[in-house]
Scaffold this motif. Structure first.
Motif, PDB file in Angstrom:
ATOM      1  N   ASP A  73       0.855  -1.181   0.000  1.00 23.99           N
ATOM      2  CA  ASP A  73       0.000   0.000   0.000  1.00 23.99           C
ATOM      3  C   ASP A  73       0.895   1.236   0.000  1.00 23.99           C
ATOM      4  O   ASP A  73       1.579   1.512   0.990  1.00 23.99           O
TER       5      ASP A  73
ATOM      6  N   SER B  34       1.127   3.726   2.778  1.00 25.02           N
ATOM      7  CA  SER B  34       1.683   3.329   4.080  1.00 25.02           C
ATOM      8  C   SER B  34       3.191   3.534   4.135  1.00 25.02           C
ATOM      9  O   SER B  34       3.810   3.358   5.176  1.00 25.02           O
TER      10      SER B  34
ATOM     11  N   LYS C  27       2.501  -1.345   4.855  1.00 23.52           N
ATOM     12  CA  LYS C  27       1.387  -2.293   4.870  1.00 23.52           C
ATOM     13  C   LYS C  27       1.340  -3.013   3.538  1.00 23.52           C
ATOM     14  O   LYS C  27       1.484  -2.407   2.494  1.00 23.52           O
TER      15      LYS C  27
ATOM     16  N   LEU D  69      -0.992  -5.750   1.113  1.00 25.39           N
ATOM     17  CA  LEU D  69      -2.386  -6.090   0.881  1.00 25.39           C
ATOM     18  C   LEU D  69      -2.439  -7.333   0.004  1.00 25.39           C
ATOM     19  O   LEU D  69      -1.748  -7.416  -1.014  1.00 25.39           O
TER      20      LEU D  69
ATOM     21  N   HIS E  96      -7.901  -9.209   0.069  1.00 28.67           N
ATOM     22  CA  HIS E  96      -7.788  -7.867   0.651  1.00 28.67           C
ATOM     23  C   HIS E  96      -7.378  -7.860   2.119  1.00 28.67           C
ATOM     24  O   HIS E  96      -7.628  -6.906   2.840  1.00 28.67           O
TER      25      HIS E  96
ATOM     26  N   HIS F 252      -4.874  -7.311   5.074  1.00 27.59           N
ATOM     27  CA  HIS F 252      -3.721  -6.423   5.277  1.00 27.59           C
ATOM     28  C   HIS F 252      -2.782  -6.996   6.328  1.00 27.59           C
ATOM     29  O   HIS F 252      -3.243  -7.561   7.306  1.00 27.59           O
TER      30      HIS F 252
END
Ligand SMILES: [Zn+2]
Ligand SMILES: [Zn+2]
Length: 119
Positions: A29, A32, A40, A42, A47, A49
């Motif tokens: 991500d 992040s 982070k 994903l 989906h 995390h």
């Protein structure tokens, strides 16, 4: 502070399995990515995390035992000992993994976190 390349981390994550759906397609991500090195990731399928820790310099300073154990890891490709730690992930409360690179042949692979195995 040295951080690994985002693309590199994303590529290496294919060596892991999602804790939920067991697939291996992940993305970092981009929102992040900050100075603290805590990113982070994903799962592209479900989906889910999970955190990716990339500040290994700091980590090794706070966990000096880990440095010693890294010298003892045997590479599955060339069977020599000694790796460098690239980053680590906490896939679930029970599973955290190290992403390492062999110092001899340069092959990347993953190891279950030592701290969990020995604690
Ligand atoms: Zn998943
Ligand atoms: Zn090797």
């Amino acid at each position: 502070m040295s951080q690994p390349d985002v693309q590199y981390v994303q590529d290496q994550l294919r060596l892991a399995q999602c804790a939920i759906c067991k697939k291996s397609r992940f993305a970092i991500d981009s929102r992040s990515i900050g100075d603290d090195g805590n990113w982070k990731a994903l799962c592209l399928d479900c989906h889910y995390h999970f955190p990716v820790y990339t500040d290994m310099e700091f980590y090794l300073q706070t966990q000096p035992d880990v440095s010693y154990r890294l010298k003892d890891i045997v590479c599955p490709h060339c069977h020599q000992r000694g790796v460098s730690l690239d980053f680590r992930i906490a896939m679930s409360v029970r599973e955290s993994r190290y992403f390492v690179t062999c110092l001899h042949c340069g092959s990347p692979f993953t190891e279950q976190s030592f701290l969990e195995v020995y604690e």
